[in-house]
Scaffold this motif. Structure first.
Motif, PDB file in Angstrom:
ATOM      1  N   GLY A   1      44.736  29.047  35.601  1.00 52.26           N
ATOM      2  CA  GLY A   1      44.089  30.057  36.302  1.00 52.26           C
ATOM      3  C   GLY A   1      43.102  30.662  35.205  1.00 52.26           C
ATOM      4  O   GLY A   1      42.627  31.912  35.396  1.00 52.26           O
ATOM      5  N   GLN A   2      42.994  30.036  33.994  1.00 53.03           N
ATOM      6  CA  GLN A   2      42.045  30.637  33.198  1.00 53.03           C
ATOM      7  C   GLN A   2      40.875  30.247  32.996  1.00 53.03           C
ATOM      8  O   GLN A   2      40.215  29.046  32.781  1.00 53.03           O
ATOM      9  CB  GLN A   2      42.632  30.350  31.665  1.00 53.03           C
ATOM     10  CG  GLN A   2      44.117  30.770  31.464  1.00 53.03           C
ATOM     11  CD  GLN A   2      44.531  30.405  29.897  1.00 53.03           C
ATOM     12  OE1 GLN A   2      43.855  30.201  29.155  1.00 53.03           O
ATOM     13  NE2 GLN A   2      45.829  30.632  29.976  1.00 53.03           N
ATOM     14  N   VAL A   3      39.761  31.139  34.024  1.00 50.91           N
ATOM     15  CA  VAL A   3      38.688  30.612  34.394  1.00 50.91           C
ATOM     16  C   VAL A   3      37.668  30.488  32.961  1.00 50.91           C
ATOM     17  O   VAL A   3      37.001  29.785  32.917  1.00 50.91           O
ATOM     18  CB  VAL A   3      37.957  31.587  35.419  1.00 50.91           C
ATOM     19  CG1 VAL A   3      36.646  31.105  35.840  1.00 50.91           C
ATOM     20  CG2 VAL A   3      38.926  31.346  36.598  1.00 50.91           C
ATOM     21  N   ASP A   4      37.729  31.583  32.510  1.00 58.26           N
ATOM     22  CA  ASP A   4      36.725  31.651  31.158  1.00 58.26           C
ATOM     23  C   ASP A   4      36.853  30.580  30.288  1.00 58.26           C
ATOM     24  O   ASP A   4      35.810  29.971  30.001  1.00 58.26           O
ATOM     25  CB  ASP A   4      36.943  33.072  30.540  1.00 58.26           C
ATOM     26  CG  ASP A   4      36.499  34.356  31.378  1.00 58.26           C
ATOM     27  OD1 ASP A   4      35.836  33.826  32.258  1.00 58.26           O
ATOM     28  OD2 ASP A   4      36.948  35.393  31.085  1.00 58.26           O
TER      29      ASP A   4
ATOM     30  N   SER B   1      42.361  25.311  34.249  1.00 60.05           N
ATOM     31  CA  SER B   1      42.119  25.511  35.480  1.00 60.05           C
ATOM     32  C   SER B   1      43.389  25.842  36.289  1.00 60.05           C
ATOM     33  O   SER B   1      43.752  26.542  37.053  1.00 60.05           O
ATOM     34  CB  SER B   1      41.328  24.513  36.201  1.00 60.05           C
ATOM     35  OG  SER B   1      39.901  24.252  35.584  1.00 60.05           O
TER      36      SER B   1
ATOM     37  N   VAL C   1      40.046  26.096  40.830  1.00 62.36           N
ATOM     38  CA  VAL C   1      40.114  27.343  40.218  1.00 62.36           C
ATOM     39  C   VAL C   1      39.347  28.537  40.651  1.00 62.36           C
ATOM     40  O   VAL C   1      39.398  29.635  40.646  1.00 62.36           O
ATOM     41  CB  VAL C   1      40.367  27.225  38.612  1.00 62.36           C
ATOM     42  CG1 VAL C   1      39.186  27.155  37.944  1.00 62.36           C
ATOM     43  CG2 VAL C   1      41.135  28.456  38.132  1.00 62.36           C
ATOM     44  N   LEU C   2      38.049  28.221  40.845  1.00 62.03           N
ATOM     45  CA  LEU C   2      37.101  28.849  41.156  1.00 62.03           C
ATOM     46  C   LEU C   2      36.967  29.515  42.684  1.00 62.03           C
ATOM     47  O   LEU C   2      36.662  30.662  42.835  1.00 62.03           O
ATOM     48  CB  LEU C   2      35.512  28.287  40.773  1.00 62.03           C
ATOM     49  CG  LEU C   2      34.995  28.299  39.437  1.00 62.03           C
ATOM     50  CD1 LEU C   2      33.795  27.221  39.503  1.00 62.03           C
ATOM     51  CD2 LEU C   2      34.877  29.289  38.556  1.00 62.03           C
TER      52      LEU C   2
ATOM     53  N   TYR D   1      39.956  28.942  50.964  1.00 57.14           N
ATOM     54  CA  TYR D   1      39.333  30.133  51.720  1.00 57.14           C
ATOM     55  C   TYR D   1      40.034  30.401  52.969  1.00 57.14           C
ATOM     56  O   TYR D   1      40.585  31.453  53.307  1.00 57.14           O
ATOM     57  CB  TYR D   1      38.046  30.176  51.687  1.00 57.14           C
ATOM     58  CG  TYR D   1      37.241  30.347  50.579  1.00 57.14           C
ATOM     59  CD1 TYR D   1      37.578  31.129  49.542  1.00 57.14           C
ATOM     60  CD2 TYR D   1      36.239  29.398  50.164  1.00 57.14           C
ATOM     61  CE1 TYR D   1      37.187  31.227  48.337  1.00 57.14           C
ATOM     62  CE2 TYR D   1      35.509  29.906  49.116  1.00 57.14           C
ATOM     63  CZ  TYR D   1      35.905  30.475  48.052  1.00 57.14           C
ATOM     64  OH  TYR D   1      35.275  30.734  46.808  1.00 57.14           O
TER      65      TYR D   1
ATOM     66  N   ASN E   1      40.155  29.658  44.107  1.00 54.34           N
ATOM     67  CA  ASN E   1      41.368  30.520  44.247  1.00 54.34           C
ATOM     68  C   ASN E   1      40.748  31.889  43.567  1.00 54.34           C
ATOM     69  O   ASN E   1      41.522  33.006  43.774  1.00 54.34           O
ATOM     70  CB  ASN E   1      42.308  30.086  43.241  1.00 54.34           C
ATOM     71  CG  ASN E   1      43.024  28.731  44.174  1.00 54.34           C
ATOM     72  OD1 ASN E   1      42.988  28.707  45.250  1.00 54.34           O
ATOM     73  ND2 ASN E   1      43.225  27.562  43.385  1.00 54.34           N
ATOM     74  N   LYS E   2      39.897  31.791  42.508  1.00 49.87           N
ATOM     75  CA  LYS E   2      39.569  33.295  42.039  1.00 49.87           C
ATOM     76  C   LYS E   2      38.451  33.851  42.624  1.00 49.87           C
ATOM     77  O   LYS E   2      37.939  34.986  42.526  1.00 49.87           O
ATOM     78  CB  LYS E   2      39.294  33.120  40.574  1.00 49.87           C
ATOM     79  CG  LYS E   2      40.172  32.733  39.666  1.00 49.87           C
ATOM     80  CD  LYS E   2      41.327  33.632  39.589  1.00 49.87           C
ATOM     81  CE  LYS E   2      42.333  33.189  38.412  1.00 49.87           C
ATOM     82  NZ  LYS E   2      43.482  34.097  38.293  1.00 49.87           N
ATOM     83  N   LYS E   3      38.254  33.213  43.823  1.00 50.44           N
ATOM     84  CA  LYS E   3      37.057  33.917  44.997  1.00 50.44           C
ATOM     85  C   LYS E   3      35.749  34.180  44.088  1.00 50.44           C
ATOM     86  O   LYS E   3      34.919  34.820  44.675  1.00 50.44           O
ATOM     87  CB  LYS E   3      37.505  35.209  45.650  1.00 50.44           C
ATOM     88  CG  LYS E   3      38.657  34.882  46.478  1.00 50.44           C
ATOM     89  CD  LYS E   3      39.157  36.379  47.027  1.00 50.44           C
ATOM     90  CE  LYS E   3      40.194  36.051  48.191  1.00 50.44           C
ATOM     91  NZ  LYS E   3      41.513  35.397  47.609  1.00 50.44           N
ATOM     92  N   LEU E   4      35.645  33.009  43.325  1.00 55.99           N
ATOM     93  CA  LEU E   4      34.209  33.129  42.498  1.00 55.99           C
ATOM     94  C   LEU E   4      33.129  32.179  43.204  1.00 55.99           C
ATOM     95  O   LEU E   4      33.004  31.085  42.855  1.00 55.99           O
ATOM     96  CB  LEU E   4      34.175  32.727  41.064  1.00 55.99           C
ATOM     97  CG  LEU E   4      35.222  33.798  40.105  1.00 55.99           C
ATOM     98  CD1 LEU E   4      35.425  33.291  39.106  1.00 55.99           C
ATOM     99  CD2 LEU E   4      34.462  35.070  40.298  1.00 55.99           C
TER     100      LEU E   4
END
Length: 801
Positions: free
Chosen positions: A434-437, A431, A464-465, A499, A467-470
């Motif tokens: 930044g490696q979401v998967d 996280s 991390v989710l 956000y 920051n990745k806007k998921l």
């Protein structure tokens, strides 16, 4: 028990039956032998005239009274002829083995008490110490009572001489019976025996038995008893305390978790001059190393290699030294010992591999640790669960995510279920990278394994989710976090702040609506931040409900927040947006809004002059708490008043602000040398108003009081320099423009003040072409900064400039 004939010398003869006339052996038992008539028999071996000859026939019976055999009686010889008996007419000697067997028989039959003493006192022969030793050695090992009884009887006899072997045999019997109190008593008796009649205790007398007593007490884990006996032995001056005794004490103290007491025994051993043997080294080197005395351990280790045997220490010593050196951070020494151990032919054990790898990894030497890890696997050893966990987490925390995932996969294939901490480390590190998967995949694996993620794991994943806007995936994880029992208000608010800080106001509003639908509350601070983000983005329709929520939750709308809204109004160019901002200002319900509304009304409605109205408002400000907020408000308000063409009202606000010392160093009178005005900390509108108002003061002071300074300075700074210069240029001012200052001689300014146009300019509020000038100022130098955060008013002032 059968009584056999004496002629069979391998069996103990029934001597007690021959020492008296037929009587019972015990008041409660039948006689074991009796006389039935006499059958005279001549024996050529004995003279007929011997009065001691026994001619009766003797029947030998068993315990039940049955006849075993019959023969002529055996009897002792006359007094003075020791260790002999008469067999009919034949004089026979008693061997030591037969005599000791007789002692054994009596001791085993009677065990203890007066009966045993009586039987021993009627022996036909006087035993000697050697016979006594043989008898004691032949008695049963598990039962010390017969041996002790025999010893007690013997020590009362005149022929008794105490000896080391006798005491050693007794100690062995007592130790076999675990009678440690008796061992202590016997130790005291031996020690007393060694010193009786001697001016100085003999260092060699009874040393074997005394040392053996201490050793047996140590083997029985009798800490106090063994140490007490050791001290008695040492204080009595017996120098013959052997290495085995010291080793026993050291082993006992180490086993009891008292290493420092063991070190004291070791130092006593060295001070006593005792030679250290291999067992001592085997005990002390690991003990010193594990207790942190590494230098002493290494010194003793080198001494051991030089003195003992072939100089090859055992594997446990190498293991202890390597482990202790590694844990202490002395990796060079640990690696050197590890290599030396392999050189002398030892193969590293699993525990040593684990210790070395742990030491290297904890010291940050991940490459060396991983190399040893591969060597361990190549040697056929299987890493344990703890080592797998440490390798995975250390590789992950160092950023080597691919290696950590590879080891993690091997760990799962080896049948180890990773702990929540291992999963958490991997998820958090992925996280953070930044490696979401991979993070989501590990999270799903963790939950499918039945493990519950911790708070830090959820927090890292949500971060991390966000920051990745998921947003949808973050909402799913947050609901799962709530389902397992965690309080999610703080985490949801943290996502909302991500956000907001990232400028994703639309996503922040969407997330806030999700929080409301899930029954998750946030705090007023975040509501205020989101409100200001909406104001900055021009989302006034979304901003007003947020402000109403903020006010409705009993949160305080302070002067800073109201001023930030006013700053947006100053910069607004759209009429519809102006109305929306004014509605928002009214929704604050702050007293500053009432002041703004009253400031733009007529004196009939205010029922008091402007100056009095302004003074009344500023008197209600708590300057200890809101001084910086009041300066911020004055700067923005003067911008707004100048742009609205309200110079008289603006000059009133400036005058009252100066009276309340909001800008204490703005005007400086240096007697007749220099007068100055510093507007560097003011907004554009405030600077213009301050220049006009202060020049008006200078003019009155110079014309009415006749005080003319050498020079007058307007300190503007690089930002406001051209603004002030252009305003004064319209009335032909004598001020010269330099880098950050407008300056002019006092005489020139005095002549300039006498011009009617200047008097009209200073009194009539604005110069000609004011609309054009204000338009240029608004374009070149924004009068306020709406994006200034309400919590940092000083920053907003500098941006206003």
């Amino acid at each position: 028990m059968f009584l056999l004939r004496l002629r069979n010398l391998s069996v103990s003869p029934p001597l007690p039956l021959l020492l008296r006339r037929p009587k019972t052996l015990n008041p409660n038992t039948r006689p074991l032998c009796s006389s039935f008539g006499s059958q005279s028999r001549s024996h050529s071996q004995h003279p007929p005239s011997d009065p001691a000859e026994w001619k009766d026939e003797i029947l030998y019976l068993d315990e039940s009274g049955g006849v075993i055999c019959s023969d002529r009686g055996l009897r002792p010889t006359e007094p003075g002829r020791d260790a002999h008996i008469l067999d009919g007419g034949l004089l026979r000697p008693i061997t030591r083995s037969a005599a000791s067997s007789k002692l054994v028989e009596l001791a085993r039959r009677w065990r203890w008490g007066p009966d045993l003493d009586a039987q021993l006192d009627r022996l036909p022969f006087p035993p000697d110490p050697f016979i006594l030793s043989i008898a004691l050695a032949a008695l049963p090992t598990a039962d010390p009572e017969p041996a002790l009884s025999l010893f007690r009887w013997a020590r009362r006899q005149p022929w008794f001489v105490p000896s080391d072997p006798t005491y050693t045999i007794l100690l062995e019997r007592l130790f076999a019976a675990s009678d440690f109190d008796a061992i202590q008593s016997l130790f005291d008796d031996i020690l007393k025996t060694a010193t009786i009649g001697n001016a100085e205790p003999s260092p060699t007398a009874f040393s074997s038995s005394l040392n053996l007593a201490v050793q047996y007490l140590c083997q029985g884990s009798k800490l106090e008893l063994s140490f007490s006996c050791f001290k008695k032995l040492r204080d009595a001056g017996f120098g013959e305390i052997n290495a085995r005794t010291y080793n026993s004490l050291i082993t006992l103290f180490l086993g009891k978790g008292l290493p420092y007491k063991a070190f004291e025994i070791y130092e006593s051993m060295e001070g006593n001059g005792s030679l250290l043997d291999a067992s001592t080294y085997d005990l002390m080197v690991p003990a010193l190393a594990k207790s942190g005395r590494l230098d002493s351990a290494l010194r003793l280790f080198q001494e051991m290699k030089a003195k003992v045997g072939n100089g090859k220490p055992g594997l446990p010593i190498y293991a202890a030294l390597v482990d202790s050196m590694g844990k202490a951070g002395r990796l060079e020494a640990a690696v050197g010992l590890y290599q030396e151990m392999q050189t002398v032919g030892y193969r590293p054990s699993v525990a040593m591999y684990v210790s070395m790898i742990e030491s290297l990894v904890k010291a940050g030497k991940l490459d060396a640790g991983f190399k040893l890890w591969e060597e361990m696997k190549g040697a056929g050893f299987r890493p344990n669960f703890g080592l797998y966990t440490m390798m995975v987490e250390s590789q992950a925390r160092s950023g080597r995510l691919d290696t950590s995932v590879s080891i993690f996969t091997d760990m799962e294939k080896s049948g180890f279920l990773p702990t929540p901490s291992t999963y958490a480390c991997l998820i958090e590190m992925h996280s953070a990278a930044g490696q979401v998967d991979p993070a989501i995949r590990l999270y799903n694996s963790m939950t499918n394994s039945g493990l519950r993620p911790g708070l830090s794991t959820f927090t890292a994943l949500l971060s991390v989710l966000a920051n990745k806007k998921l947003l949808d995936l973050a909402a799913k994880v947050l609901l799962e976090m709530k389902a397992v029992g965690f309080a999610v208000d703080v985490n949801a608010s943290d996502v909302l702040m991500i956000y907001i800080k990232g400028g994703s106001t639309e996503l922040a509003l969407k997330w806030l609506r999700f929080m409301g639908s899930a029954g998750i509350r946030t705090n007023n601070f975040i509501i205020r931040q989101l409100f200001e983000s909406c104001m900055k983005a021009g989302l006034y329709d979304s901003a007003q409900p947020l402000l109403e929520t903020y006010v409705g939750s009993a949160a305080k709308v302070d002067l800073i927040l109201y001023t930030s809204i006013l700053a947006h109004l100053v910069r607004c160019q759209d009429e519809n947006n102006e109305r929306a901002i004014m509605d928002i200002m009214g929704a604050t319900k702050h007293k500053a809004h009432e002041f703004m509304c009253g400031l733009f009304t007529g004196p009939e409605q205010r029922k008091k002059p402007v100056l009095s109205f302004v003074r009344e408002f500023f008197q209600g400000i708590d300057y200890e708490v809101e001084e910086s907020a009041a300066r911020y408000f004055v700067n923005v308000l003067l911008n707004y008043l100048v742009l609205m063409g309200q110079m008289n009202r603006a000059r009133c606000v400036w005058k009252v602000a100066y009276e309340n010392k909001l800008f204490p160093k703005a005007i400086v009178f240096d007697q007749h040398i220099a007068w100055s005005l510093d507007v560097r900390n003011l907004s554009v509108g405030a600077a213009l108003v301050a220049v006009v108002h202060t020049l008006h003061r200078f003019r009155k002071r110079m014309l009415y009081y006749g005080v003319v300074p050498r020079r007058i300075k307007l300190v503007t700074g690089p930002t406001l320099k051209m603004v002030v210069a252009q305003m004064l240029q319209s009335v032909e001012s004598p001020f010269e423009v330099s880098k950050v200052v407008l300056r002019a001689p006092g005489d020139s300014v005095l002549e300039w003040f006498k011009k009617p146009i200047v008097q009209q300019f200073l009194l009539n509020e604005i110069p000609s072409k004011a609309d054009v000038l204000m338009h240029k100022l608004n374009v070149l130098f924004p009068s306020s900064a709406p994006e200034v955060r309400s919590l940092s008013p000083p920053k907003s002032l500098s941006m206003s400039r």
